[in-house]
Design an enzyme around this catalytic site. Structure first.
Site, PDB file in Angstrom:
ATOM      1  N   HIS A 193      13.657  46.956 -24.201  1.00 45.76           N
ATOM      2  CA  HIS A 193      12.868  48.054 -25.219  1.00 45.76           C
ATOM      3  C   HIS A 193      14.102  48.033 -26.252  1.00 45.76           C
ATOM      4  CE1 HIS A 193      10.300  49.780 -22.358  1.00 45.76           C
ATOM      5  NE2 HIS A 193       9.933  50.745 -22.744  1.00 45.76           N
TER       6      HIS A 193
ATOM      7  N   TYR B 217       7.028  49.634 -29.132  1.00 49.61           N
ATOM      8  CA  TYR B 217       6.335  50.267 -27.815  1.00 49.61           C
ATOM      9  C   TYR B 217       5.977  51.573 -28.239  1.00 49.61           C
ATOM     10  CZ  TYR B 217       9.869  53.590 -26.116  1.00 49.61           C
ATOM     11  OH  TYR B 217      10.866  54.599 -25.663  1.00 49.61           O
ATOM     12  N   ARG B 218       6.581  52.337 -29.226  1.00 44.35           N
ATOM     13  CA  ARG B 218       6.223  53.683 -29.709  1.00 44.35           C
ATOM     14  C   ARG B 218       6.776  53.943 -31.050  1.00 44.35           C
ATOM     15  NH1 ARG B 218      10.056  57.777 -26.188  1.00 44.35           N
ATOM     16  NH2 ARG B 218       9.508  59.505 -26.806  1.00 44.35           N
TER      17      ARG B 218
ATOM     18  N   GLU C 238      24.260  62.364 -26.666  1.00 41.70           N
ATOM     19  CA  GLU C 238      23.997  61.232 -27.721  1.00 41.70           C
ATOM     20  C   GLU C 238      23.774  61.890 -28.863  1.00 41.70           C
ATOM     21  OE1 GLU C 238      20.629  58.154 -26.673  1.00 41.70           O
ATOM     22  OE2 GLU C 238      22.506  57.599 -25.654  1.00 41.70           O
TER      23      GLU C 238
ATOM     24  N   TYR D 284      24.352  61.060 -34.541  1.00 43.26           N
ATOM     25  CA  TYR D 284      24.004  61.961 -36.002  1.00 43.26           C
ATOM     26  C   TYR D 284      25.376  62.068 -36.791  1.00 43.26           C
ATOM     27  CZ  TYR D 284      19.249  61.613 -33.811  1.00 43.26           C
ATOM     28  OH  TYR D 284      18.238  61.214 -33.334  1.00 43.26           O
TER      29      TYR D 284
ATOM     30  N   GLU E 170      27.824  52.964 -29.668  1.00 47.20           N
ATOM     31  CA  GLU E 170      28.870  53.551 -28.735  1.00 47.20           C
ATOM     32  C   GLU E 170      29.752  54.519 -29.734  1.00 47.20           C
ATOM     33  OE1 GLU E 170      28.876  52.547 -25.698  1.00 47.20           O
ATOM     34  OE2 GLU E 170      30.905  52.496 -24.969  1.00 47.20           O
TER      35      GLU E 170
ATOM     36  N   TYR F 178      28.995  60.312 -20.231  1.00 46.46           N
ATOM     37  CA  TYR F 178      27.580  60.772 -20.361  1.00 46.46           C
ATOM     38  C   TYR F 178      26.562  59.733 -19.893  1.00 46.46           C
ATOM     39  CZ  TYR F 178      25.614  58.531 -24.579  1.00 46.46           C
ATOM     40  OH  TYR F 178      24.978  57.434 -25.447  1.00 46.46           O
TER      41      TYR F 178
ATOM     42  N   GLU G 253      11.545  53.901 -15.985  1.00 47.27           N
ATOM     43  CA  GLU G 253      10.076  53.810 -16.536  1.00 47.27           C
ATOM     44  C   GLU G 253       9.312  54.722 -16.153  1.00 47.27           C
ATOM     45  OE1 GLU G 253       8.371  52.995 -18.867  1.00 47.27           O
ATOM     46  OE2 GLU G 253       8.540  50.759 -18.851  1.00 47.27           O
TER      47      GLU G 253
ATOM     48  N   ASP H  31       4.512  60.332 -24.014  1.00 47.37           N
ATOM     49  CA  ASP H  31       4.977  59.666 -24.943  1.00 47.37           C
ATOM     50  C   ASP H  31       5.423  58.148 -24.487  1.00 47.37           C
ATOM     51  OD1 ASP H  31       4.744  59.133 -27.693  1.00 47.37           O
ATOM     52  OD2 ASP H  31       6.606  59.903 -28.317  1.00 47.37           O
TER      53      ASP H  31
ATOM     54  N   ARG I 282      -3.459  60.531 -33.819  1.00 41.94           N
ATOM     55  CA  ARG I 282      -2.435  59.894 -32.724  1.00 41.94           C
ATOM     56  C   ARG I 282      -2.436  58.503 -32.397  1.00 41.94           C
ATOM     57  NH1 ARG I 282       2.054  59.415 -29.831  1.00 41.94           N
ATOM     58  NH2 ARG I 282       1.925  60.636 -27.786  1.00 41.94           N
TER      59      ARG I 282
HETATM   60  C1  LIG Z   1      20.050  61.393 -29.474  1.00 41.69           C
HETATM   61  C2  LIG Z   1      18.525  61.242 -28.852  1.00 41.69           C
HETATM   62  C3  LIG Z   1      18.367  60.316 -27.851  1.00 41.69           C
HETATM   63  C4  LIG Z   1      17.068  60.048 -27.336  1.00 41.69           C
HETATM   64  N1  LIG Z   1      16.909  59.245 -26.120  1.00 41.69           N
HETATM   65  C5  LIG Z   1      15.765  58.977 -25.678  1.00 41.69           C
HETATM   66  C6  LIG Z   1      15.532  58.225 -24.605  1.00 41.69           C
HETATM   67  O1  LIG Z   1      16.707  57.855 -23.896  1.00 41.69           O
HETATM   68  N2  LIG Z   1      14.369  57.967 -23.770  1.00 41.69           N
HETATM   69  C7  LIG Z   1      13.195  58.645 -24.538  1.00 41.69           C
HETATM   70  O2  LIG Z   1      12.064  58.282 -24.048  1.00 41.69           O
HETATM   71  N3  LIG Z   1      13.427  59.261 -25.661  1.00 41.69           N
HETATM   72  C8  LIG Z   1      14.428  59.471 -26.228  1.00 41.69           C
HETATM   73  N4  LIG Z   1      14.733  60.294 -27.439  1.00 41.69           N
HETATM   74  C9  LIG Z   1      13.438  60.751 -28.166  1.00 41.69           C
HETATM   75  C10 LIG Z   1      12.765  62.106 -27.567  1.00 41.69           C
HETATM   76  O3  LIG Z   1      13.791  63.139 -28.124  1.00 41.69           O
HETATM   77  C11 LIG Z   1      12.409  62.176 -25.934  1.00 41.69           C
HETATM   78  O4  LIG Z   1      11.546  61.117 -25.766  1.00 41.69           O
HETATM   79  C12 LIG Z   1      11.914  63.555 -25.606  1.00 41.69           C
HETATM   80  O5  LIG Z   1      11.886  63.553 -24.215  1.00 41.69           O
HETATM   81  C13 LIG Z   1      10.384  63.597 -25.971  1.00 41.69           C
HETATM   82  O6  LIG Z   1      10.355  65.108 -26.194  1.00 41.69           O
HETATM   83  P1  LIG Z   1       9.753  65.980 -25.345  1.00 41.69           P
HETATM   84  O7  LIG Z   1      10.243  65.522 -23.693  1.00 41.69           O
HETATM   85  O8  LIG Z   1       9.873  67.512 -25.678  1.00 41.69           O
HETATM   86  O9  LIG Z   1       8.166  65.899 -25.428  1.00 41.69           O
HETATM   87  P2  LIG Z   1       7.187  66.270 -26.279  1.00 41.69           P
HETATM   88  O10 LIG Z   1       7.771  66.388 -27.571  1.00 41.69           O
HETATM   89  O11 LIG Z   1       6.611  67.679 -25.715  1.00 41.69           O
HETATM   90  O12 LIG Z   1       5.906  65.363 -26.215  1.00 41.69           O
HETATM   91  C14 LIG Z   1       5.927  64.116 -27.056  1.00 41.69           C
HETATM   92  C15 LIG Z   1       4.582  63.820 -27.499  1.00 41.69           C
HETATM   93  O13 LIG Z   1       3.655  63.644 -26.434  1.00 41.69           O
HETATM   94  C16 LIG Z   1       2.431  64.204 -26.701  1.00 41.69           C
HETATM   95  N5  LIG Z   1       2.186  65.229 -25.738  1.00 41.69           N
HETATM   96  C17 LIG Z   1       3.133  66.212 -25.524  1.00 41.69           C
HETATM   97  N6  LIG Z   1       2.519  67.140 -24.439  1.00 41.69           N
HETATM   98  C18 LIG Z   1       1.371  66.587 -24.403  1.00 41.69           C
HETATM   99  C19 LIG Z   1       0.367  67.132 -23.634  1.00 41.69           C
HETATM  100  N7  LIG Z   1       0.483  68.192 -22.676  1.00 41.69           N
HETATM  101  N8  LIG Z   1      -1.038  66.528 -23.766  1.00 41.69           N
HETATM  102  C20 LIG Z   1      -1.320  65.466 -24.421  1.00 41.69           C
HETATM  103  N9  LIG Z   1      -0.370  64.915 -25.311  1.00 41.69           N
HETATM  104  C21 LIG Z   1       1.081  65.664 -25.173  1.00 41.69           C
HETATM  105  C22 LIG Z   1       2.371  64.583 -28.239  1.00 41.69           C
HETATM  106  O14 LIG Z   1       2.109  63.695 -29.022  1.00 41.69           O
HETATM  107  C23 LIG Z   1       3.826  64.934 -28.395  1.00 41.69           C
HETATM  108  O15 LIG Z   1       4.269  64.825 -29.669  1.00 41.69           O
HETATM  109  C24 LIG Z   1      16.112  60.583 -28.039  1.00 41.69           C
HETATM  110  C25 LIG Z   1      16.107  61.399 -29.120  1.00 41.69           C
HETATM  111  C26 LIG Z   1      17.434  61.790 -29.587  1.00 41.69           C
HETATM  112  C27 LIG Z   1      17.740  62.442 -30.677  1.00 41.69           C
END
Ligand SMILES: Cc1cc2nc3c(=O)[nH]c(=O)nc-3n(C[C@H](O)[C@H](O)[C@H](O)COP(=O)(O)OP(=O)(O)OC[C@H]3O[C@@H](n4cnc5c(N)ncnc54)[C@H](O)[C@@H]3O)c2cc1C
Lengths: 112, 523
Positions: free
Chosen positions: B436, B473-474, B380, B384, B286, B367, B177, B167, B512
């Site tokens: 971002h 970006y997402r 983080e 919520y 914060e 953290y 990155e 993602d 998607r």
């Molecule tokens: C408090 C909080 C803070 C956060 N901070 C951040 C942060 O600092 N940075 C950040 O990036 N995000 C952040 N997030 C968002 C998110 O929780 C994270 O990005 C998390 O890492 C994504 O979930 P995952 O790693 O389990 O990926 P997944 O949920 O497994 O995958 C994400 C998406 O990628 C695709 N995908 C997954 N696996 C595959 C595969 N094998 N083949 C093809 N497509 C696939 C799917 O569309 C899926 O929905 C935050 C969320 C919260 C609640």
């Protein structure tokens, strides 16, 4: 079973605790069955990261005698900010283990 | 065998056909890996978006453990035209969580494929399966005393590198990155073929995780934020653990200071003096991660007025903006860079610098320092607690790392959020050339009226930012189709041409990033 679950840390953790023989065998058995090895491991590596009294992100869950059915329901369905976890992430067995572990912990000084 | 009582069907599917597919999935994966009961599917339906859960309910979930099984799933999906939504660790909170983009899609859950296939501590890379979590990697690295450091998203302990990178997520170290640090993917295509990117196609190659580009077209990026394949292995580079790590915070009192912060930061980031993906968090971000709750300050609904934010700053010492960054290297390197950093902020004459020694174990410094040094936590999630009610959608427009631009975006976002009675809870992250601008649109999802407002607010944010030439970006699954439109029709045509070529039956995650052969142009 994933690398870290079969890893040395988990084993050390289990063996470092002084437990009666029967309990040790039971723990080893549980480790073989439950995805997270032990309730303590699941709590330390996941639940406690929000719910430990010194973290304070989620409400304290240790030592409150929360029933397994309740814990399971919150784990599976989530609750507000609490994410839901499927059985592929936390299996039923591990929920049972963590329930037991939580009730073995001291009651928190102040209830959340 | 699990009783089949899923009330939900994939779009356009006929019950009998669907049941036949389910029977084939059972034969392939075993009954226990084919989930159709409501209680089994509930965990995949916990979303945080401004829409009812039903819109993102799955018809079934499959758990696979091998690449061959994934190939088998794809074959059955083609035979019965069943759409699947793949997740790895499924922790995509605020972007759609584990739920499919369209009601009725079958979830392919790869959490059980959780082998750390390789970590090479000399070449500093890892090769992992989709279900591997950052927490698992951290334990492995610690247990084996490997001189390596992870970079991860804030839900570090429970999220995973493969899903996060798919993602195009971000972290907080010099490797923050994440897609930039990805090297080599194995992808199961809709045809069932296994495609390895980069050097992965060369028989006997030992450079799959070493050299990204391989030969000819380099297609890795095409599989991220996309629906052209199912990634079953991914390589990524790991940073060598530095001998010295020096996190610091710089606190700024006024909202307008964002202009100078970004201006002073950019040259330090581009020159590599500050090497990590820095964070500039506003007062409410914060506050959330430091356990403040809105109800402690105000009980009236709506946005939190500025005088209250000032009071919070006054009470706690938090800044209007709080910059977190770190230095990494030998003592000599860190000392030299520290002098440059301190001189730069001294010259500005603004900003209180806080070091680890001064901060001790206080949050949110603790953290933040952990995130910048690859130590997992879930602190983080405190965000919520600020408003409560579990609603969260990230609005994350890309900004130039230019002070005036960041300020313009901040003002615009705040105005729109306040119009809808919501707070501006934001951070600027990553850099060096872009920021971002990540805004957590927090709302009480248990309140139907507020949820509706949040939905309208998100739409207006997208519309108004687009008018200024900005785009995100997402985005979460509710708005992916909408955002695809911001990026232009030619791009969409190309994306659908690729989709037709690679997945003519439209079985892989239709919808998607707005890519869906069934609806494109028919709309
Ligand atoms: C408090 C909080 C803070 C956060 N901070 C951040 C942060 O600092 N940075 C950040 O990036 N995000 C952040 N997030 C968002 C998110 O929780 C994270 O990005 C998390 O890492 C994504 O979930 P995952 O790693 O389990 O990926 P997944 O949920 O497994 O995958 C994400 C998406 O990628 C695709 N995908 C997954 N696996 C595959 C595969 N094998 N083949 C093809 N497509 C696939 C799917 O569309 C899926 O929905 C935050 C969320 C919260 C609640």
């Amino acid at each position: 079973m994933s690398d870290f679950l079969s890893g040395k840390v988990t084993k050390r953790m289990l063996f470092a605790t002084v437990l009666p023989f029967a309990l040790v065998t039971a723990s080893i058995q549980a480790m073989a069955d439950g995805q997270w090895g032990s309730g303590k491991n699941l709590y330390d590596k996941l639940c406690g990261l929000c719910h430990a009294p010194n973290v304070g992100v989620g409400p304290v869950i240790a030592g409150r005698g929360l029933p397994e059915a309740y814990i399971k329901s919150v784990v599976r369905n989530g609750l507000n900010a609490m994410p839901a976890f499927s059985a592929s992430y936390i299996d039923d067995k591990s929920i049972g283990q963590v329930t037991e572990y939580l009730s073995s912990l001291p009651t928190p000084a102040t209830q959340p | 065998m699990a009783e089949q009582n899923s009330a939900v069907l994939p779009r356009g599917a006929v019950r009998e056909e669907f049941n036949n597919a389910i029977e084939k999935f059972r034969a392939l994966l075993g009954g226990e890996n084919v989930l159709v009961n409501a209680d089994q599917l509930a965990p995949y339906n916990k979303v945080m978006m401004s829409v009812e859960n039903a819109a993102h309910a799955a018809s079934a979930a499959l758990t696979a453990t091998t690449v061959e099984q994934v190939q088998g799933v794809v074959r059955i999906c083609n035979e019965h035209k069943i759409p699947i939504w793949t997740i790895s660790t499924g922790r995509n909170f605020g972007y759609g969580s584990a739920a499919p983009i369209q009601r009725g899609q079958v979830i392919l859950d790869l959490k059980k494929m959780n082998k750390i296939i390789k970590i090479d501590a000399e070449m500093c890379y890892a090769l992992v399966e989709p279900g591997v979590t950052y927490g698992q990697l951290y334990d492995h690295i610690t247990e084996n005393k490997l001189p390596l450091m992870l970079s991860f998203s804030a839900p570090s302990a429970i999220a995973g590198p493969l899903g996060n990178t798919m993602d195009r997520g971000v972290g907080y170290t010099p490797y923050g990155e994440h897609f930039m640090m990805q090297c080599g993917m194995e992808v199961v295509l809709a045809s069932g073929d296994i495609y390895r990117t980069g050097m992965g196609g060369v028989k006997g190659s030992n450079t799959w995780q070493i050299f990204k580009w391989g030969y000819g077209p380099t297609l890795d990026g095409m599989f991220t934020q996309a629906n052209y394949g199912i990634t079953t292995k991914m390589g990524f580079w790991l940073m060598p653990k530095p001998p010295v790590f020096k996190p610091f915070e710089v606190i700024f009192d006024n909202e307008e200071d964002i202009v100078e912060i970004v201006e002073i930061l950019r040259p330090l980031r581009i020159s590599g003096t500050i090497p990590n993906s820095v964070v500039i968090a506003n007062v409410l971000w914060e506050a959330g991660s430091a356990h403040l709750r809105r109800s402690q300050y105000i009980t009236e609904p709506g946005h939190t007025p500025d005088p209250i934010l000032k009071k919070m700053q006054h009470d706690t010492g938090m800044g209007a903006w709080n910059l977190y960054a770190a230095l990494y290297g030998t003592q000599e390197q860190v000392d030299a860079d520290w002098k440059i950093v301190v001189d730069a902020f001294n010259k500005l004459g603004k900003g209180r610098i806080v070091t680890q020694k001064e901060a001790g174990d206080t949050q949110p410094f603790k953290y933040r320092a952990e995130l910048m040094s690859g130590v997992p936590n879930l602190q983080e999630f405190g965000l919520y607690n600020w408003r409560g009610g579990g609603g969260s959608m990230w609005f994350a427009p890309v900004s130039e790392a230019r002070g005036s631009e960041c300020e313009k975006q901040a003002r615009l976002a705040k105005r729109i959020l306040h119009k809808y009675g919501l707070d501006y809870v934001a951070e600027f992250i990553v850099g060096p050339r872009d920021m971002h601008h990540v805004i957590d649109v927090l709302f009480d999802r248990t309140d139907a009226e507020e949820t509706k407002r949040a939905d309208a607010c998100f739409n207006e944010l997208l519309d108004e930012f687009e008018k200024e030439g900005y785009a995100v970006y997402r985005v979460n699954t509710r708005f992916q189709q909408r955002v695809a439109q911001s990026y232009g029709s030619v791009k969409r045509d190309v994306e659908h041409a690729i989709k037709r070529a690679l997945d003519p039956n439209n079985i892989l995650a239709p919808g998607r990033s707005g890519i869906d052969l069934d609806t494109y142009k028919k709309a």
